[in-house]
Write a protein that holds these residues in place. Structure first.
Motif, PDB file in Angstrom:
ATOM      1  N   LEU A  48       0.823  -1.203   0.000  1.00  0.00           N
ATOM      2  CA  LEU A  48       0.000   0.000   0.000  1.00  0.00           C
ATOM      3  C   LEU A  48       0.861   1.259   0.000  1.00  0.00           C
ATOM      4  O   LEU A  48       0.444   2.306  -0.500  1.00  0.00           O
ATOM      5  N   SER A  49       2.042   1.155   0.599  1.00  0.00           N
ATOM      6  CA  SER A  49       3.024   2.245   0.605  1.00  0.00           C
ATOM      7  C   SER A  49       4.390   1.610   0.848  1.00  0.00           C
ATOM      8  O   SER A  49       4.499   0.383   0.954  1.00  0.00           O
ATOM      9  N   ARG A  50       5.428   2.426   0.968  1.00  0.00           N
ATOM     10  CA  ARG A  50       6.767   1.880   1.206  1.00  0.00           C
ATOM     11  C   ARG A  50       6.851   1.173   2.550  1.00  0.00           C
ATOM     12  O   ARG A  50       7.708   0.326   2.757  1.00  0.00           O
ATOM     13  N   SER A  51       5.973   1.541   3.490  1.00  0.00           N
ATOM     14  CA  SER A  51       6.072   0.983   4.830  1.00  0.00           C
ATOM     15  C   SER A  51       4.830   0.199   5.278  1.00  0.00           C
ATOM     16  O   SER A  51       4.708  -0.131   6.444  1.00  0.00           O
ATOM     17  N   LEU A  52       3.914  -0.119   4.355  1.00  0.00           N
ATOM     18  CA  LEU A  52       2.707  -0.836   4.733  1.00  0.00           C
ATOM     19  C   LEU A  52       2.313  -1.841   3.645  1.00  0.00           C
ATOM     20  O   LEU A  52       2.220  -1.502   2.468  1.00  0.00           O
ATOM     21  N   LYS A  53       2.093  -3.084   4.076  1.00  0.00           N
ATOM     22  CA  LYS A  53       1.733  -4.163   3.150  1.00  0.00           C
ATOM     23  C   LYS A  53       0.419  -4.804   3.609  1.00  0.00           C
ATOM     24  O   LYS A  53       0.225  -5.061   4.790  1.00  0.00           O
ATOM     25  N   LEU A  54      -0.499  -5.059   2.666  1.00  0.00           N
ATOM     26  CA  LEU A  54      -1.723  -5.804   2.938  1.00  0.00           C
ATOM     27  C   LEU A  54      -1.486  -7.244   2.505  1.00  0.00           C
ATOM     28  O   LEU A  54      -1.206  -7.516   1.339  1.00  0.00           O
ATOM     29  N   LYS A  55      -1.571  -8.174   3.469  1.00  0.00           N
ATOM     30  CA  LYS A  55      -1.350  -9.593   3.190  1.00  0.00           C
ATOM     31  C   LYS A  55      -2.688 -10.320   3.243  1.00  0.00           C
ATOM     32  O   LYS A  55      -3.429 -10.177   4.202  1.00  0.00           O
ATOM     33  N   THR A  56      -3.008 -11.077   2.214  1.00  0.00           N
ATOM     34  CA  THR A  56      -4.186 -11.945   2.216  1.00  0.00           C
ATOM     35  C   THR A  56      -3.706 -13.373   1.999  1.00  0.00           C
ATOM     36  O   THR A  56      -2.761 -13.612   1.247  1.00  0.00           O
ATOM     37  N   GLU A  57      -4.360 -14.298   2.682  1.00  0.00           N
ATOM     38  CA  GLU A  57      -3.872 -15.682   2.656  1.00  0.00           C
ATOM     39  C   GLU A  57      -5.042 -16.642   2.894  1.00  0.00           C
ATOM     40  O   GLU A  57      -5.944 -16.373   3.676  1.00  0.00           O
ATOM     41  N   ILE A  58      -4.998 -17.758   2.210  1.00  0.00           N
ATOM     42  CA  ILE A  58      -5.906 -18.858   2.503  1.00  0.00           C
ATOM     43  C   ILE A  58      -5.027 -20.055   2.817  1.00  0.00           C
ATOM     44  O   ILE A  58      -4.005 -20.275   2.164  1.00  0.00           O
ATOM     45  N   ASP A  59      -5.381 -20.773   3.882  1.00  0.00           N
ATOM     46  CA  ASP A  59      -4.603 -21.965   4.172  1.00  0.00           C
ATOM     47  C   ASP A  59      -5.511 -23.114   4.580  1.00  0.00           C
ATOM     48  O   ASP A  59      -6.624 -22.917   5.049  1.00  0.00           O
ATOM     49  N   TYR A  82     -10.822 -35.213  14.795  1.00  0.00           N
ATOM     50  CA  TYR A  82     -10.125 -34.015  14.351  1.00  0.00           C
ATOM     51  C   TYR A  82     -10.524 -33.756  12.912  1.00  0.00           C
ATOM     52  O   TYR A  82     -10.602 -34.675  12.109  1.00  0.00           O
ATOM     53  N   GLN A  83     -10.776 -32.501  12.568  1.00  0.00           N
ATOM     54  CA  GLN A  83     -11.190 -32.172  11.214  1.00  0.00           C
ATOM     55  C   GLN A  83     -10.172 -31.237  10.587  1.00  0.00           C
ATOM     56  O   GLN A  83      -9.508 -30.454  11.273  1.00  0.00           O
ATOM     57  N   ASP A  84     -10.067 -31.320   9.257  1.00  0.00           N
ATOM     58  CA  ASP A  84      -9.231 -30.376   8.527  1.00  0.00           C
ATOM     59  C   ASP A  84      -9.847 -28.982   8.661  1.00  0.00           C
ATOM     60  O   ASP A  84     -11.053 -28.831   8.821  1.00  0.00           O
ATOM     61  N   VAL A  85      -9.013 -27.967   8.588  1.00  0.00           N
ATOM     62  CA  VAL A  85      -9.448 -26.592   8.816  1.00  0.00           C
ATOM     63  C   VAL A  85      -9.021 -25.725   7.637  1.00  0.00           C
ATOM     64  O   VAL A  85      -7.884 -25.814   7.181  1.00  0.00           O
ATOM     65  N   THR A  86      -9.938 -24.885   7.147  1.00  0.00           N
ATOM     66  CA  THR A  86      -9.612 -23.902   6.122  1.00  0.00           C
ATOM     67  C   THR A  86      -9.777 -22.525   6.746  1.00  0.00           C
ATOM     68  O   THR A  86     -10.780 -22.250   7.394  1.00  0.00           O
ATOM     69  N   ARG A  87      -8.780 -21.662   6.545  1.00  0.00           N
ATOM     70  CA  ARG A  87      -8.834 -20.309   7.096  1.00  0.00           C
ATOM     71  C   ARG A  87      -8.539 -19.293   6.003  1.00  0.00           C
ATOM     72  O   ARG A  87      -7.703 -19.527   5.143  1.00  0.00           O
ATOM     73  N   LEU A  88      -9.218 -18.179   6.072  1.00  0.00           N
ATOM     74  CA  LEU A  88      -8.944 -17.031   5.205  1.00  0.00           C
ATOM     75  C   LEU A  88      -8.527 -15.899   6.122  1.00  0.00           C
ATOM     76  O   LEU A  88      -9.247 -15.550   7.054  1.00  0.00           O
ATOM     77  N   ARG A  89      -7.337 -15.345   5.877  1.00  0.00           N
ATOM     78  CA  ARG A  89      -6.813 -14.300   6.761  1.00  0.00           C
ATOM     79  C   ARG A  89      -6.362 -13.096   5.951  1.00  0.00           C
ATOM     80  O   ARG A  89      -5.909 -13.233   4.816  1.00  0.00           O
ATOM     81  N   ALA A  90      -6.497 -11.943   6.555  1.00  0.00           N
ATOM     82  CA  ALA A  90      -5.963 -10.703   5.978  1.00  0.00           C
ATOM     83  C   ALA A  90      -5.321  -9.931   7.112  1.00  0.00           C
ATOM     84  O   ALA A  90      -5.804  -9.925   8.240  1.00  0.00           O
ATOM     85  N   SER A  91      -4.205  -9.275   6.817  1.00  0.00           N
ATOM     86  CA  SER A  91      -3.524  -8.494   7.846  1.00  0.00           C
ATOM     87  C   SER A  91      -2.747  -7.348   7.213  1.00  0.00           C
ATOM     88  O   SER A  91      -2.335  -7.419   6.051  1.00  0.00           O
TER      89      SER A  91
END
Length: 96
Positions: A48-59, A82-91
């Motif tokens: 987003l700028s030289r000092s800020l990054k938007l990270k999106t991830e699915i795992d 136990y079940q498999d897990v899917t996550r969507l994350r943004a930071s």
């Protein structure tokens, strides 16, 4: 004994974007409850700028089979399913 490995790759897409993928696997033998576990992640990052990054991830976390005696209270204190897990994350990440 725990053994594991991982592999990862990332690549720029233009000047402000990047893609990445990662896979890891962990094995514990003898295991207390779960012997094998794996994780796959893929994402798209934008500067987003030289000092800020938007990270999106699915795992996806892959959980192996339960090891133990289902009739033993100590073995089943955390359950036997136990079940498999899917996550969507943004930071937002500050870059120094």
């Amino acid at each position: 004994t725990k053994t594991g490995w991982y592999v990862s790759a990332d690549a720029p897409v233009g000047k402000k974007h990047e893609v990445f993928a990662m896979y890891s696997h962990l094995r514990q033998h003898p295991a207390e409850r779960v012997e094998n576990m794996g994780r796959f992640s893929a994402g798209f990052n934008t500067y987003l700028s030289r000092s800020l990054k938007l990270k999106t991830e699915i795992d996806q976390i892959f959980v192996g089979h339960f090891i133990g005696d289902p009739n033993n209270a100590t073995d089943t204190m955390f359950g036997t399913s136990y079940q498999d897990v899917t996550r969507l994350r943004a930071s937002l990440v500050a870059i120094f």
